[in-house]
Design a protein around this motif. Structure first.
Motif, mmCIF file in Angstrom:
data_model
loop_
_atom_site.group_PDB
_atom_site.id
_atom_site.type_symbol
_atom_site.label_atom_id
_atom_site.label_comp_id
_atom_site.label_asym_id
_atom_site.label_seq_id
_atom_site.Cartn_x
_atom_site.Cartn_y
_atom_site.Cartn_z
ATOM 1 N N PHE A 1 -9.541 21.312 -5.073
ATOM 2 C CA PHE A 1 -10.798 20.563 -5.128
ATOM 3 C C PHE A 1 -10.690 19.237 -4.377
ATOM 4 O O PHE A 1 -9.631 18.594 -4.375
ATOM 5 N N ILE A 2 -11.798 18.850 -3.774
ATOM 6 C CA ILE A 2 -11.866 17.595 -3.030
ATOM 7 C C ILE A 2 -13.099 16.831 -3.503
ATOM 8 O O ILE A 2 -14.165 17.413 -3.688
ATOM 9 N N HIS A 3 -12.924 15.542 -3.700
ATOM 10 C CA HIS A 3 -14.040 14.688 -4.122
ATOM 11 C C HIS A 3 -14.216 13.565 -3.116
ATOM 12 O O HIS A 3 -13.263 12.830 -2.820
ATOM 13 N N ILE A 4 -15.418 13.450 -2.557
ATOM 14 C CA ILE A 4 -15.735 12.407 -1.592
ATOM 15 C C ILE A 4 -16.793 11.492 -2.212
ATOM 16 O O ILE A 4 -17.833 11.961 -2.669
ATOM 17 N N ASP A 5 -16.522 10.207 -2.221
ATOM 18 C CA ASP A 5 -17.439 9.245 -2.822
ATOM 19 C C ASP A 5 -17.961 8.303 -1.742
ATOM 20 O O ASP A 5 -17.179 7.638 -1.053
ATOM 21 N N LEU A 6 -19.283 8.254 -1.600
ATOM 22 C CA LEU A 6 -19.934 7.370 -0.635
ATOM 23 C C LEU A 6 -20.791 6.353 -1.391
ATOM 24 O O LEU A 6 -21.556 6.734 -2.275
ATOM 25 N N LYS A 7 -20.669 5.083 -1.048
ATOM 26 C CA LYS A 7 -21.464 4.038 -1.691
ATOM 27 C C LYS A 7 -22.063 3.134 -0.627
ATOM 28 O O LYS A 7 -21.386 2.738 0.328
ATOM 29 N N GLN A 8 -23.345 2.782 -0.827
ATOM 30 C CA GLN A 8 -24.030 1.954 0.161
ATOM 31 C C GLN A 8 -25.235 1.270 -0.490
ATOM 32 O O GLN A 8 -26.285 1.880 -0.681
ATOM 33 N N ASN A 9 -25.079 0.026 -0.852
ATOM 34 C CA ASN A 9 -26.186 -0.740 -1.413
ATOM 35 C C ASN A 9 -27.109 -1.205 -0.285
ATOM 36 O O ASN A 9 -26.702 -1.338 0.871
ATOM 37 N N ALA A 10 -28.354 -1.469 -0.648
ATOM 38 C CA ALA A 10 -29.336 -1.889 0.345
ATOM 39 C C ALA A 10 -28.912 -3.181 1.037
ATOM 40 O O ALA A 10 -29.133 -3.369 2.242
ATOM 41 N N SER A 11 -28.272 -4.084 0.296
ATOM 42 C CA SER A 11 -27.853 -5.369 0.867
ATOM 43 C C SER A 11 -26.705 -5.209 1.859
ATOM 44 O O SER A 11 -26.493 -6.069 2.720
ATOM 45 N N GLU A 12 -25.958 -4.115 1.750
ATOM 46 C CA GLU A 12 -24.814 -3.883 2.636
ATOM 47 C C GLU A 12 -25.205 -3.147 3.913
ATOM 48 O O GLU A 12 -24.469 -3.184 4.900
ATOM 49 N N LYS A 13 -26.327 -2.478 3.906
ATOM 50 C CA LYS A 13 -26.722 -1.628 5.023
ATOM 51 C C LYS A 13 -27.540 -2.409 6.049
ATOM 52 O O LYS A 13 -28.576 -2.982 5.722
ATOM 53 N N SER A 14 -27.075 -2.403 7.280
ATOM 54 C CA SER A 14 -27.832 -3.022 8.362
ATOM 55 C C SER A 14 -28.756 -1.990 8.998
ATOM 56 O O SER A 14 -28.710 -0.801 8.677
ATOM 57 N N PHE A 15 -29.558 -2.431 9.921
ATOM 58 C CA PHE A 15 -30.517 -1.545 10.568
ATOM 59 C C PHE A 15 -29.820 -0.428 11.329
ATOM 60 O O PHE A 15 -30.326 0.693 11.406
ATOM 61 N N ARG A 16 -28.646 -0.708 11.884
ATOM 62 C CA ARG A 16 -27.931 0.269 12.702
ATOM 63 C C ARG A 16 -27.026 1.179 11.890
ATOM 64 O O ARG A 16 -26.499 2.156 12.429
ATOM 65 N N ASP A 17 -26.812 0.885 10.634
ATOM 66 C CA ASP A 17 -25.919 1.703 9.805
ATOM 67 C C ASP A 17 -26.583 3.024 9.442
ATOM 68 O O ASP A 17 -27.771 3.063 9.091
ATOM 69 N N VAL A 18 -25.798 4.106 9.515
ATOM 70 C CA VAL A 18 -26.284 5.419 9.099
ATOM 71 C C VAL A 18 -26.415 5.431 7.579
ATOM 72 O O VAL A 18 -25.581 4.875 6.862
ATOM 73 N N ASP A 19 -27.459 6.067 7.069
ATOM 74 C CA ASP A 19 -27.668 6.145 5.619
ATOM 75 C C ASP A 19 -26.786 7.248 5.040
ATOM 76 O O ASP A 19 -26.639 8.325 5.620
ATOM 77 N N ILE A 20 -26.198 6.979 3.872
ATOM 78 C CA ILE A 20 -25.298 7.953 3.257
ATOM 79 C C ILE A 20 -26.037 9.237 2.872
ATOM 80 O O ILE A 20 -25.437 10.314 2.831
#
Length: 308
Positions: free
Chosen positions: A185-204
Motif C-alpha cells: 500500500f502507498i499513501h500520498i498526502d497533498l496539502k494546499q491552503n488558499a493562502s499558500e497557493k499563488s496564481f501560477r501554482d497547480v491546484d491539488i
C-alpha cells in the motif's frame, strides 16, 4: 585483465539477481520476503512477524494475512474526509473555470460542492442555496500495487512518486506533504491552503484528477506523454486507488448519508436503551407493589394482636 574483471563482475550481479528472485517462502505464498546480507528474510503480511519457512505458518498468522488481503487496514480515513460517490456529471463552471458552489442536474436536483467539485451536502431542489465555495485543502490518495515476491524499498517508492508528481503534474514539492509505503500500500498526502497557493501554482484537486485518470488508463495527456509509473525501472502495477477529500470546513451530510449498516447499529442501540428503561420501570413497580402488600399484611397482623 580488465575483461576478466568485467566478466567476474557480471557473474556476481547475475548471481545476486538470481538470489533475489529465489527469495521466497515455500510454505507461505502470502509472505513478504527480501534479501538482506545474502539471507532471505520473510515476514507475515498483516503482522510482520518473522517466519521460519522450513515449517508451516501458524493458522493465526495465515488468517491475519488473509483478512489483511481482503479488508486492508492501511491508512486511516482522514478526519472529515469523504470520497466522491457521484462520479462524472455536467458541472457548472465560472468564468475562471472553477466549480460554482451550487451544482444542479437536468432533473432540477441541486447540491453544494467543494473546490474539487465533489458533493459535500445532501441533495435538494432548485431552492437550495450554497453561500460559498468551500476549499479542499487536503487530498489523501491511497494506492495498492500488485503482490510481488519482495517489496520495493520505501525510500525509492517515495522518491520516484515525488518526482513523478512534480514533473508530470507540475506540482510544487512543498504541497507534497507525505508519501508512505507499507507494502503493498502507498499513501500520498497533498496539502494546499488558499493562502499558500499563488496564481501560477497547480491546484491539488487537478493533480489528483489527472493522476487518477492516468492510473485508470484514461490519461488526459497526449499519447506522446505516456504514463510510466515505476520504481527504478520496475513497473508499479496499481490495482486499487482511493481518494479522500478534506475541506476547510466539515461536510454537511445528514443521517441520510449514513450507510444501512450504521443506521441499523444506531437503531439497535436506541432500542436497547428504551427496552432497558422499560424493564427498570416495570421491575420498580413490581417491587413497589410487593412492598405495599407486605406492609398491608403486617398492619393487619398488628391490629389483630391489639384486638386480642
Amino acid at each position: 585483465m580488465e575483461s576478466a574483471f568485467g566478466a567476474a563482475l557480471i557473474l556476481m550481479l547475475v548471481s545476486a539477481s538470481a538470489a533475489q528472485n529465489d527469495c521466497m517462502c515455500p510454505t507461505n505464498k502470502r509472505a513478504q520476503c527480501r534479501t538482506d546480507s545474502g539471507s532471505c528474510i520473510c515476514t507475515a503480511i498483516g503482522s510482520n512477524q518473522r517466519l521460519d519457512c522450513s515449517m508451516l505458518t501458524s493458522k493465526c498468522l495465515l488468517m491475519k494475512a488473509e483478512m489483511n488481503r481482503i479488508q486492508p487496514r492501511t491508512f486511516k480515513k482522514p478526519k472529515h474526509g469523504f470520497v466522491d460517490n457521484d462520479g462524472l456529471y455536467d458541472p457548472d463552471c465560472d468564468a475562471r473555470g472553477f466549480f460554482k458552489a451550487r451544482q444542479c442536474n437536468q432533473t432540477e436536483t441541486c447540491w453544494c460542492v467543494n473546490s474539487a467539485g465533489v458533493r459535500r451536502t445532501d441533495k435538494g431542489d432548485l431552492n437550495m442555496r450554497c453561500s460559498e465555495l468551500i476549499r479542499t485543502n487536503r487530498i489523501s490518495i491511497g494506492l495498492k500495487h500488485q503482490v510481488r515476491k519482495s517489496p520495493f524499498l520505501k525510500s525509492e517508492v517515495k522518491n520516484n512518486l515525488q518526482q513523478l508528481i512534480q514533473n508530470r503534474y507540475m506540482l510544487h514539492p512543498r504541497f507534497i506533504t507525505d508519501v508512505v509505503y507499507d507494502y503493498p500500500f502507498i499513501h500520498i498526502d497533498l496539502k494546499q491552503n488558499a493562502s499558500e497557493k499563488s496564481f501560477r501554482d497547480v491546484d491539488i484537486a487537478d493533480v489528483a484528477y489527472y493522476f487518477e485518470k492516468d492510473v485508470k488508463g484514461d490519461s488526459l495527456f497526449l499519447p506522446s506523454n505516456a504514463f510510466n509509473l515505476s520504481v527504478n525501472g520496475e513497473p508499479l502495477d496499481i490495482e486499487e486507488i482511493l481518494i479522500y477529500y478534506v475541506d476547510e470546513k466539515p461536510p454537511e451530510f445528514s443521517m441520510k448519508r449514513l450507510t444501512a449498516g450504521v443506521i441499523a447499529v444506531v437503531v439497535v442501540v436506541v432500542l436497547a436503551i428504551v427496552i432497558g428503561i422499560t424493564v427498570l420501570v416495570i421491575t420498580g413497580r413490581r417491587r413497589t407493589g410487593s412492598y405495599e402488600k407486605v406492609e398491608i399484611k403486617e398492619m393487619g397482623e398488628m391490629r389483630r394482636r391489639q384486638n386480642s
